[in-house]
Design an enzyme around this catalytic site. Structure first.
Site, PDB file in Angstrom:
ATOM      1  N   GLU B  67     -30.819 -40.215  -8.915  1.00  0.00           N
ATOM      2  CA  GLU B  67     -31.686 -39.049  -8.756  1.00  0.00           C
ATOM      3  C   GLU B  67     -32.600 -38.824  -9.957  1.00  0.00           C
ATOM      4  O   GLU B  67     -33.741 -38.389  -9.804  1.00  0.00           O
ATOM      5  CB  GLU B  67     -30.853 -37.786  -8.506  1.00  0.00           C
ATOM      6  N   HIS B 136     -21.237 -30.377  -1.349  1.00  0.00           N
ATOM      7  CA  HIS B 136     -22.390 -30.624  -0.470  1.00  0.00           C
ATOM      8  C   HIS B 136     -22.998 -29.357   0.112  1.00  0.00           C
ATOM      9  O   HIS B 136     -23.918 -29.434   0.904  1.00  0.00           O
ATOM     10  CB  HIS B 136     -21.989 -31.545   0.701  1.00  0.00           C
TER      11      HIS B 136
END
Lengths: 330, 339
Positions: B67, B136
């Site tokens: 990322e 998540h």
């Protein structure tokens, strides 16, 4: 790599610009004319200029906190850089960046960075633009031995490797992360880490030799431009000043003999001797070059000192391209 | 017009933008295989509308799970002529790139004195309420609202998702798009043509007289359901969906509150320093004189998200908790309403 006499003299000119600019900035910090501090490249000029002159004027470049040498090496005008250090309206970043965050897009300088390692992914992105827009440009990413232990570097090396991005990762190994010897926090040789990504990794052991740096970076840049992907070049060098100007540490973290040995190998003196020995220029011509650069730096300092401070409203501009968004934010 | 899902509308906006401008590229994890359903027709690689087929590997790029460099490279690419859309899949993954978001994406234009512009969109999906557990389920947009230099959209309907995302891609500033997975399947008639919804303009999702409910992202349909139920109790609720959190349409919120005199803010993010806190503070500062009751926030409590549905479901704003808050600011208890 055969360089013309003009190119060789331009190398000396740019090294002198960095040296005299940084020495002048150092004085201005001590006199309180520069707010905050600066990190000089004194002693590392060969490493900076050898790399910058191995790429084209329109190639991209990102840097770090040791930040003045990179744009100067790439060809920036000195006045707006010096004015930026003083926080003046005429600064290259209008007084909003300061020493740590110089950028000069006119010479491909996409920004220095106060966060160690943080600008490396930016260089990978610029290289992606070059590739997809068929610009034939290379991105030169400067970072220190300290940044060699940041994870982002390896994410960027991997991405550049798989996408064959034209990046030259240039590690300026001045052997200390502030006071911490690189050897005590770095497992293995930095250059060797490239091999894990199946990209070339070379070390220039004498980073005080501008031509040695130039040749290594030129090879990496040529390779990148041919579409063969990134390389890592590690350059061994030494900073002659403290980590930052005005910093006084009670511990002498650098060995005296080591320091003396490096200080004896001033890259500008070494290159001057070489230019004389090779008959590239006579002593008088090199003296004149030094005087010329001294005048140029003095003019930049005068320009910076005489420039006005920015108007307060400048603090509220340029957050977004769209001024209505900034109004809402303010 | 045609029936489109929220997710389909996002794909439609990306398709339009890719066709309109060659500088627009998409990269992210699993975008080549269209795993999340926004880079293709959603059936197979051979299906008509598959982005990889249409645009090729230069413009549709799978990335490693990295990322930090995804976000930083997108910034660098945007500073040098491309207009990237980065698919970060889960919003919880944004934290891995926090340095790049905060120190590069948000600051580069400003600290370089306007030399840079960063036309880049970072898309991510908030998988909350779906038993994906603590790693998540994040709804982290308030953290990014606290970073000047970023623009933030949080669409709640298919039409808004398409129009806002297109405007985001056209914007020369970095935009973070927070997409609510609980809304992925919601459907409505969406304009097939190109249109853009300007950033910073709120939508009045329902008009009303007694209470303003400012609802964000997945709280919008819950607020609308609450408003419907409260109508039967004689409480007329106005629902404002800001759609864009930065820049925030403060005027639209103030206008509504000045008329109704009451404010409830429904926000699936955490309570402290959340989007609801910001909206509440603005109204308290700028329309205090119009308020006839204290402001009420309906948020997720400052608690991590547990896995079990039995534990998780109670945490987010629902039509029931929003309706209770509305009754509260109207000085009515649920029992009175039932009587």
């Amino acid at each position: 790599m055969k360089l013309t006499n003009e190119e060789l003299l331009e190398m000396q000119r740019r090294m002198l610009r960095i040296r005299l600019f940084d020495e002048r900035a150092s004085k201005m910090v001590k006199r309180g004319q520069i707010p905050g501090t600066v990190h000089t490249s004194v002693g590392q000029e060969a490493q900076v200029v050898g790399a910058c002159m191995a790429v084209r004027a329109d190639d991209y470049m990102t840097g770090n906190h040791r930040s003045h040498g990179h744009p100067i090496g790439k060809g920036s005008a000195l006045g707006p850089l010096m004015a930026e250090l003083l926080g003046k309206a005429t600064g290259i970043c209008q007084g909003k960046g300061g020493s740590l965050h110089l950028a000069d897009f006119a010479v491909g300088s996409l920004g220095e960075s106060g966060i160690v390692g943080s600008s490396i992914p930016i260089a990978a992105g610029a290289a992606l633009s070059s590739k997809l827009l068929a610009q034939d440009r290379v991105a030169l990413a400067f970072f220190g031995d300290g940044a060699a232990n940041q994870g982002g570097l390896y994410e960027a090396m991997n991405l550049a490797g798989i996408w064959r991005l034209p990046v030259v990762f240039l590690c300026e190994n001045n052997q200390y992360a502030l006071s911490t010897p690189a050897a005590t926090v770095t497992s293995g040789r930095i250059a060797d880490r490239a091999h894990g990504f199946d990209i070339p990794g070379v070390r220039v052991d004498d980073g005080q030799d501008v031509l040695a740096v130039h040749d290594a970076v030129r090879e990496a840049a040529d390779r990148a431009r041919r579409g063969e992907g990134p390389s890592l070049v590690e350059v061994m060098t030494y900073r002659f000043h403290e980590h930052s100007e005005g910093l006084r540490l009670s511990t002498d973290y650098r060995d005296a003999a080591e320091r003396d040995a490096w200080l004896a190998r001033d890259p500008i003196t070494l290159f001057r001797e070489r230019l004389l020995a090779d008959g590239v220029a006579a002593a008088e011509a090199l003296d004149a070059l030094e005087a010329e650069v001294a005048d140029e730096v003095e003019a930049a300092a005068r320009f910076a000192l005489e420039s006005p401070l920015p108007e307060p409203e400048v603090a509220f501009a340029d957050l977004y391209t769209d001024p209505s968004a900034a109004e809402v934010a303010a | 017009m045609s029936q489109m899902t929220y997710l389909g509308a996002i794909g439609a906006a990306q398709l339009e933008a890719m066709q309109a401008d060659e500088r627009v590229i998409i990269f992210g994890e699993d975008v080549e295989a269209n795993v999340y359903g926004t880079t293709g027709a959603g059936k197979s690689r051979q299906a008509e509308g598959d982005f990889l087929q249409l645009f090729g590997r230069d413009r549709i790029r799978n990335t490693p799970i990295s990322e930090e460099v995804m976000v930083g490279a997108a910034a660098g690419a945007a500073m040098t002529g491309l207009r990237p859309i980065v698919d970060l899949s889960y919003s919880s993954f944004l934290y891995l790139a926090m340095d790049q978001f905060v120190n590069q994406v948000a600051k580069n234009r400003y600290m370089f004195g306007g030399q840079a512009s960063l036309p880049v969109v970072f898309r991510s999906a908030m998988f909350y309420g779906l038993s994906t557990g603590a790693h998540h389920s994040d709804r982290p947009y308030p953290m990014f609202m606290n970073v000047p230099g970023l623009k933030i959209i949080a669409p709640a309907t298919p039409s808004d998702a398409k129009g806002l995302l297109r405007a985001a891609i056209d914007s020369d500033d970095p935009v973070l798009s927070f997409e609510a997975v609980p809304l992925w399947g919601s459907k409505e008639e969406v304009d097939d043509g190109e249109y853009r919804i300007p950033l910073g303009v709120a939508r009045t999702a329902r008009e009303g007289e007694d209470v303003t409910v400012v609802a964000i992202s997945g709280a919008v349909p819950e607020a609308l359901a609450a408003a419907e139920a409260l109508g039967d109790e004689g409480i007329s609720v106005e629902v404002i969906d800001p759609r864009t959190l930065v820049p925030l349409d403060t005027e639209a919120i103030l206008r509504s509150v000045r008329r109704t005199g009451r404010l409830v803010v429904a926000d699936p993010a955490h309570r402290t320093c959340g989007a609801a806190a910001e909206v509440s503070a603005l109204v308290a500062e700028l329309a205090f004189d119009a308020l006839r009751a204290p402001i009420a926030r309906v948020t997720t409590p400052d608690m991590q998200i547990p896995f079990s549905p039995a534990l998780e479901r109670q945490l987010y704003p629902t039509r029931e908790t929003i309706a209770d808050a509305v009754r509260g600011v109207c000085g009515r208890s649920r029992e009175e309403a039932m009587a």
